[in-house]
Design a protein around this motif. Sequence first.
Motif, mmCIF file in Angstrom:
data_model
loop_
_atom_site.group_PDB
_atom_site.id
_atom_site.type_symbol
_atom_site.label_atom_id
_atom_site.label_comp_id
_atom_site.label_asym_id
_atom_site.label_seq_id
_atom_site.Cartn_x
_atom_site.Cartn_y
_atom_site.Cartn_z
ATOM 1 N N LYS A 231 0.825 -1.212 0.000
ATOM 2 C CA LYS A 231 0.000 0.000 0.000
ATOM 3 C C LYS A 231 0.857 1.258 0.000
ATOM 4 C CE LYS A 231 -4.004 -2.073 2.336
ATOM 5 N NZ LYS A 231 -4.840 -2.067 3.568
ATOM 6 N N HIS B 125 2.629 1.879 -3.358
ATOM 7 C CA HIS B 125 1.695 2.418 -4.350
ATOM 8 C C HIS B 125 1.509 3.921 -4.154
ATOM 9 C CE1 HIS B 125 -1.720 2.686 -7.064
ATOM 10 N NE2 HIS B 125 -2.434 3.249 -6.091
ATOM 11 N N ARG B 126 1.304 4.324 -2.906
ATOM 12 C CA ARG B 126 1.054 5.745 -2.639
ATOM 13 C C ARG B 126 2.313 6.582 -2.830
ATOM 14 N NH1 ARG B 126 -2.433 5.949 2.871
ATOM 15 N NH2 ARG B 126 -2.592 8.150 2.244
ATOM 16 N N ARG C 203 4.752 5.850 -4.975
ATOM 17 C CA ARG C 203 4.970 5.965 -6.424
ATOM 18 C C ARG C 203 4.108 7.076 -7.012
ATOM 19 N NH1 ARG C 203 5.180 0.124 -6.416
ATOM 20 N NH2 ARG C 203 7.316 -0.586 -6.840
ATOM 21 N N GLU C 204 2.908 7.219 -6.496
ATOM 22 C CA GLU C 204 2.035 8.299 -6.951
ATOM 23 C C GLU C 204 2.646 9.666 -6.658
ATOM 24 O OE1 GLU C 204 -1.662 7.512 -4.964
ATOM 25 O OE2 GLU C 204 -2.467 6.367 -6.659
ATOM 26 N N ARG C 205 3.523 9.726 -5.664
ATOM 27 C CA ARG C 205 4.206 10.981 -5.334
ATOM 28 C C ARG C 205 5.514 11.149 -6.104
ATOM 29 N NH1 ARG C 205 3.479 12.401 1.071
ATOM 30 N NH2 ARG C 205 1.370 11.581 1.365
ATOM 31 N N GLY C 206 5.844 10.183 -6.961
ATOM 32 C CA GLY C 206 7.018 10.342 -7.816
ATOM 33 C C GLY C 206 8.252 9.572 -7.403
ATOM 34 N N ASP D 262 10.692 6.493 -7.324
ATOM 35 C CA ASP D 262 10.873 5.339 -8.207
ATOM 36 C C ASP D 262 11.270 4.104 -7.410
ATOM 37 O OD1 ASP D 262 13.712 5.340 -7.802
ATOM 38 O OD2 ASP D 262 13.930 6.865 -9.362
#
Length: 281
Positions: A205, A208-209, A211-214, A216
């Motif tokens: 979880k 995923h969150r 990665r949404e913030r950039g 890598d």
Amino acid sequence: MYNWIDALADLQSRGEPCVLVTIIEELGSTPRNAGSKIVISATQTFDTIGGGHLEYKAMQIAREMLASGKQDTHLERFSLGASLGQCCGGVTVLLFEPMGQVQAQIAVFGAGHVGRALVPLLASLPCRVRWIDSRDAEFPEQIPHGVRKIVSEEPVDEVDDLPAGSYCIVMTHNHQLDLELCAAILKRNDFAYFGLIGSKTKRVKFEHRLRERGFDSSVLQRMRCPMGIGEVKGKLPVEIAISIAGEIIATYNADFGQHTASAGSSIAKLLPASRRSQATR
């Protein structure tokens, strides 16, 4: 006078850095014994390697190492004779081993059950600990020696003040706060170790969150979650704490074997050619 074993134990219990000096090799007609040891702190010496100018030079080198904060083992070759004010010839090799230096600057975010079990363990190691939480009432009355209690309304702000190379442990009472701490720590990306308490599901979880913030994958891979030694099972706070502390120890000792392995080859280089084959057997 303390022998070297008692002195070393006493200094380490007080967190006082010192250097253990050992005669590794003694060649020629000298009165010294290979294996003799002396413990040298910034102000005192304990036991002896035979006295004389050699011991004086060992004290000089050891105290230079302490002053510079050097933590790597060090080998020194001495040709006995005029250079050391002695009439006998020969070669002595000394091993200098720094002891008691701070191995890790650790930030523990969270003063819950696991935090209260973990911090005393870390405080008993050669570490300095910052213990951070927004809830003053969660901290115990007695804070272990070597631990700095930090009550902060904004624990995330404390990430900016951490020394480079810190060990960061996140285990707060709030998942959103855990996430924000993760983002701040990963953004700096200059830590020696970063662990997040939780399950594999929590990791998925959070990844995923993040990665949404950039962030890598190469950065996210540095995050340990679940953290701790997998072989240490158990759900009790102290069991989890022991597992995490074990991983911290394994991390800061990761290069110990390399130093040890290199010592033999380094000693061989310091010896006369006729003795090198024996030193490397």
